[in-house]
Scaffold this motif. Structure first.
Motif, mmCIF file in Angstrom:
data_model
loop_
_atom_site.group_PDB
_atom_site.id
_atom_site.type_symbol
_atom_site.label_atom_id
_atom_site.label_comp_id
_atom_site.label_asym_id
_atom_site.label_seq_id
_atom_site.Cartn_x
_atom_site.Cartn_y
_atom_site.Cartn_z
ATOM 1 N N ARG A 1 0.990 -1.262 -0.037
ATOM 2 C CA ARG A 1 0.195 -0.170 0.145
ATOM 3 C C ARG A 1 0.848 1.095 -0.002
ATOM 4 N NH1 ARG A 1 -3.912 -1.434 4.991
ATOM 5 N NH2 ARG A 1 -1.787 -2.128 5.550
ATOM 6 N N ASN A 2 1.933 1.411 0.508
ATOM 7 C CA ASN A 2 2.740 2.469 0.605
ATOM 8 C C ASN A 2 3.354 2.736 -0.693
ATOM 9 O OD1 ASN A 2 4.510 0.064 0.756
ATOM 10 N ND2 ASN A 2 6.215 1.478 1.209
ATOM 11 N N LEU A 3 3.273 1.891 -1.517
ATOM 12 C CA LEU A 3 3.859 1.958 -2.968
ATOM 13 C C LEU A 3 2.734 2.947 -4.026
ATOM 14 C CD1 LEU A 3 5.952 -1.019 -3.667
ATOM 15 C CD2 LEU A 3 6.727 1.243 -2.748
ATOM 16 N N LYS A 4 1.491 2.952 -3.404
ATOM 17 C CA LYS A 4 0.448 3.730 -4.190
ATOM 18 C C LYS A 4 0.467 2.920 -5.514
ATOM 19 C CE LYS A 4 -0.412 6.669 -0.844
ATOM 20 N NZ LYS A 4 -1.284 6.550 -0.178
ATOM 21 N N ASP A 5 0.427 3.518 -6.594
ATOM 22 C CA ASP A 5 -0.103 2.880 -8.054
ATOM 23 C C ASP A 5 1.545 2.439 -8.495
ATOM 24 O OD1 ASP A 5 -2.430 3.658 -7.959
ATOM 25 O OD2 ASP A 5 -1.959 5.410 -8.909
ATOM 26 N N GLU A 6 2.521 2.188 -7.849
ATOM 27 C CA GLU A 6 3.752 1.997 -8.266
ATOM 28 C C GLU A 6 4.291 0.658 -7.782
ATOM 29 O OE1 GLU A 6 5.121 3.686 -11.072
ATOM 30 O OE2 GLU A 6 3.538 5.134 -10.780
ATOM 31 N N PHE A 7 3.425 -0.293 -7.487
ATOM 32 C CA PHE A 7 3.671 -1.423 -6.993
ATOM 33 C C PHE A 7 3.922 -2.687 -7.620
ATOM 34 C CE2 PHE A 7 -0.989 -1.837 -7.501
ATOM 35 C CZ PHE A 7 -0.991 -3.096 -7.815
ATOM 36 N N TYR A 8 3.662 -2.465 -9.052
ATOM 37 C CA TYR A 8 3.855 -3.732 -9.889
ATOM 38 C C TYR A 8 5.157 -4.312 -10.188
ATOM 39 C CZ TYR A 8 -0.733 -1.683 -11.305
ATOM 40 O OH TYR A 8 -1.604 -1.005 -11.157
ATOM 41 N N ASP A 9 6.362 -3.418 -10.061
ATOM 42 C CA ASP A 9 7.654 -3.824 -9.956
ATOM 43 C C ASP A 9 7.960 -4.889 -8.748
ATOM 44 O OD1 ASP A 9 8.165 -2.713 -12.624
ATOM 45 O OD2 ASP A 9 8.956 -0.847 -11.796
#
Length: 76
Positions: free
Chosen positions: A7-15
């Motif tokens: 959750r802390n990565l917001k929309d950048e969690f895919y990597d």
């Protein structure tokens, strides 16, 4: 089975999700990922990332008003 809070990565969690599946999860092991959904596009994109990597999405569900959980089994 391991749980990863992204959750802390917001929309950048895919990597980070891909990295976990490739480097931190053993073959046939299950990982639970928790992330924020925003406009729901993250749900389809996370499913696509899992499928393209050759893994199996076992479950996908709304955790609360803003968070989503997916359960992924590493295939290879």
């Amino acid at each position: 089975m391991k749980r990863y809070d992204l959750r802390n990565l917001k929309d950048e969690f895919y990597d980070r999700m891909s990295e976990v599946l490739e480097d931190e999860i053993a073959p046939a092991e299950v990982a639970i990922f928790l992330f924020e959904i925003g406009d729901f596009s993250a749900i389809q994109k996370s499913a696509d990332v899992v499928k393209e990597a050759g893994h199996e999405m076992m479950n996908s569900l709304k955790f609360n008003e803003v968070d989503w959980t997916i359960v992924v089994k590493r295939k290879k």
